[in-house]
Design a protein around this motif. Structure first.
Motif, mmCIF file in Angstrom:
data_model
loop_
_atom_site.group_PDB
_atom_site.id
_atom_site.type_symbol
_atom_site.label_atom_id
_atom_site.label_comp_id
_atom_site.label_asym_id
_atom_site.label_seq_id
_atom_site.Cartn_x
_atom_site.Cartn_y
_atom_site.Cartn_z
ATOM 1 N N UNK A 258 10.957 65.633 89.257
ATOM 2 C CA UNK A 258 9.534 65.933 89.269
ATOM 3 C C UNK A 258 9.360 67.409 89.626
ATOM 4 N N UNK A 259 8.523 68.075 88.859
ATOM 5 C CA UNK A 259 8.325 69.515 89.012
ATOM 6 C C UNK A 259 6.832 69.793 89.140
ATOM 7 N N UNK A 260 6.464 70.720 90.023
ATOM 8 C CA UNK A 260 5.043 71.068 90.167
ATOM 9 C C UNK A 260 4.670 72.205 89.217
ATOM 10 N N UNK A 261 3.413 72.624 89.275
ATOM 11 C CA UNK A 261 2.904 73.618 88.340
ATOM 12 C C UNK A 261 3.460 75.010 88.537
ATOM 13 N N UNK A 262 4.238 75.216 89.602
ATOM 14 C CA UNK A 262 4.895 76.504 89.828
ATOM 15 C C UNK A 262 6.361 76.487 89.436
ATOM 16 N N UNK A 266 10.146 68.867 93.130
ATOM 17 C CA UNK A 266 9.568 68.127 94.248
ATOM 18 C C UNK A 266 10.661 67.252 94.845
ATOM 19 N N UNK A 267 11.112 67.600 96.044
ATOM 20 C CA UNK A 267 12.154 66.860 96.728
ATOM 21 C C UNK A 267 11.612 66.189 97.989
ATOM 22 N N UNK A 268 12.271 65.104 98.383
ATOM 23 C CA UNK A 268 11.884 64.419 99.617
ATOM 24 C C UNK A 268 12.378 65.204 100.826
#
Length: 268
Positions: A258-262, A266-268
């Motif tokens: 999962x990757x954000x808009x930047x 996204x890691x726990x």
């Protein structure tokens, strides 16, 4: 006489290959007369007034009278090939399976040290060594060293190169960088908002980032300003929220992040 379709295929040189079933020779397509008797186990069409033939497992080159162009021959490669001259050079494979180019004197103009050679636009050659590609000009000057994931030479738009992260650049025909970033299709991404309108229909939202593709089939994230956010590292990208993206490393989506808009994972 011979059909016009046959004459068109052989226009530019009057000699064409014929076979007796066991041996091959050449005949004149206008008179039908045999010019070079059937004596070769293999034979190819004339290109730039030279033809390649095989006799006793030796590959050599002849003129329109059947005389050798140069005295020495080459071992016929087990993989075969199409031994034609283009712009003064012919692609050959040596005993070790490495490819190179010979000139019309039978000398190696490009040493046989490449895993693959492909004739490109403008009579350029793309060359692969140890899994990396480079480019040679029509005179075999090195334009780009063999250090790229892929190269493509177009007739009019320069040379496209792919880097290790699959990102692409465009060069001039002398290797000068013209564009630091090129891409293929660009698509908006939509996602299921999890909400419904008055008719009970799912409301679809538009994600903040776009998806772009490159020639190798990989995708990356791009901002609405047209600037790449991530390199094209992924084989698929889908939006699962306004600014969250599922980026897959394989076509089946079994290995994803999962990757954000930047562009941050996204890691726990």
């Amino acid at each position: 006489g011979l059909p016009e379709s046959f004459r068109r295929r052989h226009r530019g040189h009057p000699l064409a290959v014929f076979s007796t079933g066991k041996k091959r020779g050449y005949f004149n397509i206008y008179t039908g007369k045999v010019v070079i008797p059937a004596q070769y186990s293999k034979a190819w069409i004339f290109s730039e007034d030279i033809a390649a033939v095989v006799q006793n497992d030796s590959l050599f080159f002849i003129d329109h009278t059947g005389e050798r162009i140069f005295r020495h021959g080459f071992s016929f490669p087990k993989t075969g090939g199409s031994f034609c001259f283009h712009n003064g050079y012919c692609l050959l494979t040596n005993e070790k399976g490495k490819m190179g180019l010979i000139d019309k004197n039978g000398q190696w103009a490009l040493a046989p040290e490449y895993d693959n050679l492909v004739r490109e636009g403008r009579n350029y050659w793309s060359a692969c060594k140890n899994g990396h590609w480079g480019v040679f000009s029509d005179s075999l000057a090195e334009i780009l060293a063999c250090e790229y994931g892929m190269v493509t030479v177009s007739e009019d738009n320069g040379i496209y190169i792919s880097l290790a992260d699959h990102s692409q650049k465009r060069c001039d025909y002398d290797g000068t960088i013209l564009d630091n970033f090129t891409c293929g299709n660009v698509n908006q991404l939509s996602y299921d908002t999890g909400t419904y309108n008055e008719e009970g229909e799912t409301i679809i939202g538009t994600a903040q980032c776009w998806r772009y593709s490159v020639e190798t089939g990989y995708y990356g994230l791009m901002g609405t300003d047209g600037k790449p956010i991530t390199p094209p590292l992924y084989q698929d990208i889908e939006a699962i929220g306004k600014n969250i993206y599922r980026c897959s490393y394989d076509y089946n989506g079994r290995f994803s992040v999962l990757v954000d808009g930047k562009g941050n994972t996204i890691n726990l």
